[in-house]
Scaffold this motif. Structure first.
Motif, PDB file in Angstrom:
ATOM      1  N   SER A  35       1.048  -1.170  -0.451  1.00  0.00           N
ATOM      2  CA  SER A  35       0.151   0.544  -0.169  1.00  0.00           C
ATOM      3  C   SER A  35       1.594   1.333   0.392  1.00  0.00           C
ATOM      4  CB  SER A  35      -0.847   0.110   1.253  1.00  0.00           C
ATOM      5  OG  SER A  35      -1.032   0.897   1.470  1.00  0.00           O
ATOM      6  N   ASP A  37       0.239   6.240  -0.272  1.00  0.00           N
ATOM      7  CA  ASP A  37      -0.216   6.538  -0.423  1.00  0.00           C
ATOM      8  C   ASP A  37       0.666   8.170  -0.233  1.00  0.00           C
ATOM      9  OD1 ASP A  37      -0.972   7.444   2.271  1.00  0.00           O
ATOM     10  OD2 ASP A  37      -2.571   6.653   2.271  1.00  0.00           O
ATOM     11  N   THR A  51       6.292  -0.533   7.818  1.00  0.00           N
ATOM     12  CA  THR A  51       5.800   0.438   7.895  1.00  0.00           C
ATOM     13  C   THR A  51       6.320   1.786   7.371  1.00  0.00           C
ATOM     14  OG1 THR A  51       3.991  -0.438   8.483  1.00  0.00           O
ATOM     15  CG2 THR A  51       3.288   2.029   8.366  1.00  0.00           C
ATOM     16  N   ILE A  94      -4.617  -3.904   7.420  1.00  0.00           N
ATOM     17  CA  ILE A  94      -4.348  -1.991   8.248  1.00  0.00           C
ATOM     18  C   ILE A  94      -5.005  -2.302   9.821  1.00  0.00           C
ATOM     19  CG2 ILE A  94      -5.613  -0.101   7.724  1.00  0.00           C
ATOM     20  CD1 ILE A  94      -3.469  -1.034   5.375  1.00  0.00           C
TER      21      ILE A  94
END
Length: 99
Positions: A35, A37, A51, A94
């Motif tokens: 993931s 963004d 992360t 998540i």
């Protein structure tokens, strides 16, 4: 090449995490990007899920063949979670990360 093939091929490599001035992060030993963004990037590495949190994050280089990624932006936090998440316990990925 599948993720499993990459895991087998790179299982003996050393993972490097290099952070330069909290603005440029180079990570080796990356298996997959799960993931991303502009505020969070989650990558699967040989040592577990990594992360990266920050602002204006962008992936400048991604090469799964050489297992390297370069993330640029303002980096606030780096954190590892367990390599093998227990998928039987339920909940989203998540949700497990932000426990």
């Amino acid at each position: 090449m599948t993720i499993e093939e990459r895991k087998q091929m790179t299982s003996n490599t050393i993972q490097n995490v290099i952070l330069e001035n909290r603005e440029k992060l180079t990570i080796s030993g990356v298996l997959d990007v799960l993931s991303f963004d502009d505020q969070i990037v989650i990558v699967e590495t040989e040592l577990g899920l990594l992360t990266v949190k920050g602002e204006n994050l962008r992936i400048n280089k991604l090469s799964l063949d050489t297992t390297e990624i370069i993330v640029e932006g303002t980096i606030f936090n780096l954190s590892y979670s367990e390599k093998n998440l227990d998928k039987k316990s339920g909940g989203s990925l998540i949700g497990k990360i932000f426990k």
